[in-house]
Write an enzyme that holds these catalytic residues in place. Structure first.
Site, PDB file in Angstrom:
ATOM      1  N   GLU A 210       0.868  -1.195   0.000  1.00 38.84           N
ATOM      2  CA  GLU A 210       0.000   0.000   0.000  1.00 38.84           C
ATOM      3  C   GLU A 210       0.895   1.233   0.000  1.00 38.84           C
ATOM      4  OE1 GLU A 210      -2.842   0.177   3.248  1.00 38.84           O
ATOM      5  OE2 GLU A 210      -2.778   2.361   3.263  1.00 38.84           O
TER       6      GLU A 210
ATOM      7  N   GLU B  73      -2.550  11.632   2.539  1.00 43.32           N
ATOM      8  CA  GLU B  73      -3.350  11.166   3.671  1.00 43.32           C
ATOM      9  C   GLU B  73      -3.291  12.185   4.797  1.00 43.32           C
ATOM     10  OE1 GLU B  73      -2.078   7.496   5.494  1.00 43.32           O
ATOM     11  OE2 GLU B  73      -4.076   7.084   6.279  1.00 43.32           O
TER      12      GLU B  73
END
Ligand SMILES: *[C@@H]1O[C@H](CO)[C@@H](O)[C@H](O)[C@H]1NC(C)=O
Ligand SMILES: *[C@@H]1O[C@H](CO)[C@@H](O)[C@H](O)[C@H]1NC(C)=O
Ligand SMILES: *[C@@H]1O[C@H](CO)[C@@H](O)[C@H](O)[C@H]1NC(C)=O
Length: 382
Positions: free
Chosen positions: A198, A203
């Site tokens: 990932e 974010e």
């Protein structure tokens, strides 16, 4: 070679007891038989005191460390992959009124335990929580229902196409923020996690005023305690999902890279490069996007962009085997494993009460909780 040069320097480091013997010790055939020296000379350790043996042992150890281990550690710390320029060509463009045709809607329960209800394609259309025009695509959190049970409506999309490598150019007009939010724009294989890795390109959580965090999550054997060339600051170095409860190996960027400040500037471009040599992320504010990205006739060339914001070199992480079959994923989670943490929700972002109570009861608090994308472009080396 400097002071570790084993050829030019060792005599200087040797204690005097190792100096050549005076010729008077040469005394006949016995000495000659043992190589020219008397059998129990002061150079024969069998005749040494314990203290002398320890000192000699120490001296030898120091010489080994200085001459052999020193340069080895130096070389090890200087290891760095060769990010030679790749010749990229455009493979996929996600843009315009049909933006969402190339994505699936994730409507299963949230794997990150968020207080969220991700809508399927029909629900997203009906509620208008995702829509696209010629100029942008939007995904957003529901701002109408006063009370929600089990989670507030939101969107999570993932590209139908998957990638093993590439240069991903994300042009973002607005980033979501606000108490309870945990948004991300990332690459992953959601069905083979963390086996296929990932890459969190963008974010943040809650107030969104602390800057973007770029993070890798992997299986065992991917660490970043190595030489890196990046302007962001290291948060953690072990990418293994089990370490620190899946904290990942993160890099922190400054405040203007996300949230209110980012949005006020008209957003900007994140470029993420995934190749065997490593993974790098650059950020360009709206007013300083390189022309090889803005010019539709040009091809982006990361070797001209200067130091990356985040650099995850392959030195102690086999990128090719840890990152495969990556979809582009965009979502806005609510509370959950990250967004709902007291240290983030209450302490860092000064949000009230508990995250789930807030999200359930304050639809009007989510007016800024939307992603607006101008385009995603994917280039691959030919
Ligand atoms: C969806 O919302 C946007 C922004 O408010 C609006 O421009 C658009 O007309 C809406 N579409 C539908 C089908 O309601
Ligand atoms: C890490 O991944 C494994 C699957 O390989 C999973 O079983 C485990 O729950 C994960 N741990 C965390 C903390 O995410
Ligand atoms: C690749 O990812 C897709 C989902 O995006 C998944 O359906 C498929 O099983 C994956 N393939 C491999 C070989 O891991």
């Amino acid at each position: 070679m400097g002071r570790y040069d084993p050829v030019s320097q060792p005599q200087k480091n040797e204690p005097d007891t190792f100096a050549p013997p005076p010729p008077t010790y040469y005394n006949g055939p016995v000495a000659a038989a043992s190589g020219g020296f008397p059998s129990r000379s002061k150079f024969d350790p069998r005749g040494w005191s314990l203290r002398k043996k320890i000192l000699a042992g120490l001296a030898v150890a120091i010489v080994i460390v200085v001459v052999i281990v020193g340069p080895y550690e130096g070389v090890k710390q200087n290891r760095y992959p060769n990010y030679y320029p790749l010749k990229y060509s455009l493979k996929d463009t996600y843009q315009g009124a049909n933006f969402f045709d190339n994505f699936e809607y994730w409507s299963a329960p949230d794997p990150a335990q968020g207080f969220v209800h991700y809508l399927d394609a029909a629900g997203a259309k009906w509620s208008n929580l995702s829509y696209a025009t010629d100029t942008s695509a939007v995904i957003k959190v529901d701002t109408t229902y006063p009370n929600t049970v089990g989670g507030r409506n939101s969107i999570r999309i993932q590209s139908k196409k998957t990638y093993n490598d590439g240069l991903f150019i994300f042009d973002i007009l607005h980033s979501p923020y606000g108490c309870g939010t945990w948004p991300a724009l990332w690459l992953a294989d959601a069905y083979n996690w963390p086996t296929n890795g990932e890459i969190d390109v963008v974010e943040a959580n809650n107030a969104g005023t602390f800057g973007n965090q770029m993070t890798l999550h992997t299986t065992k054997g991917c660490t970043m305690g190595v030489k890196r060339k990046q302007t962001g600051s290291v948060i953690a170095k072990d990418c293994y999902n089990v370490t620190n409860n899946n904290q990942g190996c993160g890099v922190q960027a400054p405040p203007a890279t996300y949230g209110p400040e980012f949005n006020a500037n008209g957003g900007g471009v994140y470029a993420a490069e995934l190749r065997d040599a490593g993974i790098r992320v650059w950020f360009f504010p709206r007013d300083s996007i390189p022309t090889d990205i803005t010019d539709p006739n040009a091809t982006p060339d990361p070797s001209t962009w200067g130091e990356a914001l985040a650099d995850f070199p392959s030195t102690d992480c086999d990128i090719a085997s840890h990152f495969r079959n990556q979809s582009i994923i965009a979502n806005i989670d609510l509370c959950g494993q990250l967004g709902g943490q007291v240290s983030l929700y209450n302490e860092q972002s000064h949000c009230p009460g508990t995250c789930t109570d807030f999200v359930a009861n304050n639809p009007g608090a989510f007016n800024e909780a939307y992603w607006e994308f101008k385009s995603f472009k994917v280039y691959q080396a030919s």
